[in-house]
Design an enzyme around this catalytic site. Structure first.
Site, PDB file in Angstrom:
ATOM      1  CB  SER A  89      -0.944  -0.145   1.265  1.00 28.54           C
ATOM      2  OG  SER A  89      -2.013   0.892   1.039  1.00 28.54           O
TER       3      SER A  89
ATOM      4  CD  GLU B 160      -5.533  -3.760  -3.901  1.00 31.52           C
ATOM      5  OE1 GLU B 160      -5.682  -3.404  -2.865  1.00 31.52           O
ATOM      6  OE2 GLU B 160      -4.721  -4.564  -4.435  1.00 31.52           O
TER       7      GLU B 160
ATOM      8  CG  HIS C 191      -5.341  -2.556   0.546  1.00 34.00           C
ATOM      9  ND1 HIS C 191      -4.794  -2.438  -0.514  1.00 34.00           N
ATOM     10  CD2 HIS C 191      -5.146  -1.703   1.573  1.00 34.00           C
ATOM     11  CE1 HIS C 191      -4.067  -1.520  -0.324  1.00 34.00           C
ATOM     12  NE2 HIS C 191      -4.056  -0.779   1.168  1.00 34.00           N
TER      13      HIS C 191
END
Length: 520
Positions: A210, A329, A430
């Site tokens: 990220s 995600e 994610h």
């Protein structure tokens, strides 16, 4: 390329098994009776069959000033506890301090002659939150299983690391990119000192998830970072453009106004209690709405160009790179059990998608395209596919395509498809690739499960990443490089396999309009 061959997969996973079993058991048997490990003045501990050195200071910095390195020699220092996090909103249970420039090292063998490849991890949380104290990113399993030295780094975040103050105060010449300069200072520490911990300073790989991946993409356009790392991997983290200086100044002014300060208030900022600076981050972002954004600034000195616009930064083209994303995600932050999904219907689906994406397309048209290409999908499936492809995935496509177009040193792309066995509504969301790469399947916050399939996939992904660190190529024999127009992609699932352009129609759909990098 439809399927990765069983031979290739077994070469990767089998190699990891050969590394993991003898090293884990042998290291424990060999080191358990020994005294507390020491390297130079640092006194560490034994953790998971390897040596761990935590909370090593690599620099010191005054507020809004460039950090200076910490001497490696000096009085004996305990290195058994993580250093404090950079002050941030949330994570109140963890110690926080402006004095946060600390790193951590896990090593199988702290001897200079070992010369193992080094994997340096930068944490996620955009540029405002996060830390490397998260159990998902503890490095003992990766160090043992990958036979590498693992380093993780804390640095300045939010306004301490990225407020753009130079237009208001000449003494803040490096503001806007101080957090990035902290990472460069940490990499210089690795270059100068990692050999004492058994690492090879000529084989340093950076990797991050990220925001950590975005920081790496940004470093690839910063001249001061050149030569400090030799391979890179980004996991759901991209930085196509940096924040423009005008937008960065508008954000800094909005934050200062929330504190009751005007353009002449930088001296007051330096003296203000840190808690007030962090509390003021609740002001809305004047450019894009939502939470106030601080991130790297196109300052033309430390960052003289955008990382991947209009092309890949030339200084990065000789760095072999893995780029990856997960299939679902947005299921991590658009809660399928939360208010954004409550009452979702075909009628309100377009408006709900439009509120979340970073590419300006007619949402009615978008939904029509999805329904035509995937008529069997529900409104919820389209919502998550569209918000992922229009928000969290396009930056990776842009970066991979830019590297391929420039004939960069080889690039490899992956997509994690294995859904969480712990939460049927989560899919592959994610952060879900983190425990596979680190081998922290049973850590708090992991959604991977600890079944045989999870362990096999973790061994495969760990082999891929540690192989890149060692040799500049992923440690899976059949992972083909990403080139145009094929866009070969490794799909990490129950049966990892290669696929060409696996979400091609979604990629083409969202490529019909420009991507807006958050913060730019």
């Amino acid at each position: 390329m439809d399927r990765m061959t069983r031979r290739g997969l077994m070469q990767g996973a089998g190699a990891m098994a050969m590394i993991t079993t003898p090293l884990g058991a042998g290291a424990r048997a060999r080191t358990a009776p020994l005294a507390q490990p020491r390297v130079g003045r640092y006194r560490g501990l034994r953790e998971g069959g390897v040596m761990a050195f935590k909370g090593i200071r690599y620099g010191r910095a005054a507020r809004f000033a460039r950090a200076v390195p910490e001497p490696f020699s000096g009085p004996e220092q305990d290195a058994t506890q993580f250093g404090p996090l950079c002050p941030q909103r949330g994570m109140a249970e963890a110690p926080q301090s402006e004095d946060c420039l600390f790193l951590n090292v896990w090593t199988p063998d702290a001897h200079a002659a070992a010369r193992r490849a080094v994997m340096v991890y930068f944490h996620g949380g955009a540029y405002a939150n996060g830390s490397v104290t998260d159990p998902l990113t503890h490095g003992s399993h990766l160090a043992a299983g990958g036979d590498v030295v693992v380093v993780s780094v804390n640095h300045r975040l939010g306004p301490l690391g990225y407020a753009w103050l130079r237009p208001l105060d000449a003494q803040a010449a490096d503001s806007g990119n101080l957090g990035q300069l902290d990472l460069i200072l940490a990499l210089q520490w690795v270059r100068d000192h990692i050999a004492a911990f058994g690492g090879d300073p000529s084989r340093v790989m950076v990797f991050g998830q990220s925001g950590g991946g975005a920081k790496i993409a940004t470093l690839m356009a910063m001249p001061a970072a050149r030569g400090l790392f030799h391979a890179a991997a980004t996991m759901s983290g991209q930085q196509v453009q940096a924040s423009g200086p005008g937008h960065a100044l508008a954000r800094t002014r909005a934050w200062m106004a929330r504190l009751g300060l005007g353009d002449d208030g930088v001296a007051a900022l330096r003296a203000m209690p840190i808690a007030r600076l962090i509390d003021a981050l609740d002001t809305p972002d004047p450019i894009m709405g939502g939470s106030l954004y601080f991130g790297p600034v196109l300052d033309m000195t430390n960052l003289p160009r955008h990382p991947f616009w209009p092309d890949a930064a030339p200084q990065s083209l000789d760095i072999p790179m893995i780029l990856g994303n997960v299939h679902d995600e947005t299921r991590a932050f658009l809660d399928p059990r939360g208010p954004k999904l409550a009452g979702l219907t075909w009628d309100n689906l377009p408006q709900r998608i439009a509120a979340e994406v970073k590419i300006d397309l007619d949402p009615q048209w978008v939904v029509a395209q999805y329904r035509a290409n995937a008529p069997e999908w529900s409104a919820e499936q389209i919502y998550y596919a569209a918000t992922t492809a229009g928000r969290s995935w396009p930056g990776q496509v842009i970066e991979a395509d830019a590297r391929a177009a420039a004939s960069a040193q080889a690039t490899w792309v992956y997509q994690l498809d294995r859904p969480s066995p712990r939460d049927p509504l989560r899919g592959a969301a994610h952060t879900d690739d983190i425990p596979y790469v680190f081998g922290t399947l049973d850590a708090p916050g992991s959604y991977s499960g600890t079944d045989a399939q999870a362990r096999a996939l973790s061994a495969t992904m760990m082999a891929a990443f540690s192989g890149l660190a060692r040799s500049g190529r992923p440690g899976l024999a059949d992972w083909a490089p990403y080139r145009l127009p094929a866009r070969a992609t490794m799909v990490f699932d129950a049966a990892p396999h290669m696929a060409d352009d696996p979400r091609g129609w979604q990629r083409r759909l969202w490529a019909t309009a420009p991507y807006v990098q958050p913060g730019s």
